[in-house]
Design a protein around this motif. Sequence first.
Motif, short mmCIF file in Angstrom:
data_model
loop_
_atom_site.label_atom_id
_atom_site.label_comp_id
_atom_site.label_asym_id
_atom_site.label_seq_id
_atom_site.Cartn_x
_atom_site.Cartn_y
_atom_site.Cartn_z
N ALA A 158 4.72 11.33 -3.23
CA ALA A 158 5.18 12.60 -2.67
C ALA A 158 4.90 12.62 -1.17
O ALA A 158 3.80 12.27 -0.73
CB ALA A 158 4.47 13.76 -3.35
N HIS A 159 5.89 13.06 -0.40
CA HIS A 159 5.73 13.16 1.04
C HIS A 159 5.00 14.46 1.37
O HIS A 159 5.42 15.53 0.97
CB HIS A 159 7.10 13.13 1.72
N LEU A 160 3.90 14.35 2.11
CA LEU A 160 3.11 15.52 2.48
C LEU A 160 3.36 15.96 3.91
O LEU A 160 2.77 16.93 4.36
CB LEU A 160 1.61 15.21 2.31
N GLY A 161 4.21 15.24 4.62
CA GLY A 161 4.47 15.56 6.03
C GLY A 161 3.55 14.75 6.93
O GLY A 161 2.88 13.82 6.51
N ARG A 162 3.53 15.16 8.20
CA ARG A 162 2.69 14.45 9.17
C ARG A 162 1.30 15.06 9.18
O ARG A 162 1.15 16.28 9.15
CB ARG A 162 3.30 14.52 10.56
N ARG A 163 0.30 14.16 9.22
CA ARG A 163 -1.10 14.59 9.23
C ARG A 163 -1.88 13.77 10.25
O ARG A 163 -1.46 12.70 10.64
CB ARG A 163 -1.72 14.44 7.83
N THR A 164 -3.05 14.30 10.61
CA THR A 164 -3.91 13.62 11.58
C THR A 164 -5.33 13.47 11.04
O THR A 164 -6.28 13.38 11.81
CB THR A 164 -3.94 14.41 12.91
N ASP A 165 -5.48 13.40 9.73
CA ASP A 165 -6.80 13.36 9.09
C ASP A 165 -7.54 12.04 9.29
O ASP A 165 -8.76 11.99 9.19
CB ASP A 165 -6.67 13.56 7.57
N TRP A 166 -6.82 10.95 9.52
CA TRP A 166 -7.41 9.62 9.49
C TRP A 166 -7.06 8.85 10.77
O TRP A 166 -6.32 9.32 11.60
CB TRP A 166 -6.90 8.83 8.29
N TYR A 167 -7.60 7.66 10.87
CA TYR A 167 -7.31 6.76 11.99
C TYR A 167 -7.52 7.44 13.34
O TYR A 167 -6.68 7.36 14.23
CB TYR A 167 -5.90 6.18 11.87
N GLY A 168 -8.62 8.14 13.46
CA GLY A 168 -8.97 8.74 14.73
C GLY A 168 -8.03 9.84 15.19
O GLY A 168 -7.91 10.09 16.39
#
Length: 183
Positions: A158-168
Amino acid sequence: MSVATTDRLLLRDWTDAPADLARIYDIYSRHEVMRWLGGGTGRLTEPGQAAERLTSWRDRYARYAGRYGLWAIEVRDTGAVAGSVLLKPLPGADGHTPTSDIEVGWHLHPDSWGHGYATEAARAVLAREFTTDTRQVYAVVTPGNERSMAVCRRLGMAHLGRRTDWYGGTEVETFVRTAPASR
């Protein structure tokens, strides 16, 4: 060591055999591959760097005793290595510290694109991981990487959209696959 097999593929540890090191260099020195992996940082520029890259993978995943890692995708009929499949804890906001979120990913040589190898390899490591207590696995994709997003969809993610939780805090297209219900 073999991690998993499918009808067409053998997922195994990368080795320090000359053919494996040459293939690591051939994959991870290519702009068309590396542009989707951290914006191209870490691109190999000298063949000797392949052995260093292999050592860094071994060191990074040794503590997981084979559960997580980055493995060669070998085509069983030919013995050719199509690329890599990975399963690992996602790095957190600092870009390094492992989180409890698990990632599946793939890095294929362009000569192996379009054959379904990424989907087949990822499906095998997902099935293996879902035999543990893991309830969901993520795939993170650099925005614009339509090929990898298509693999995610073929995997039923499932596509959750764009996120910035990981990889700095890097913005990534995020997909998730939940473990099948127990019977």
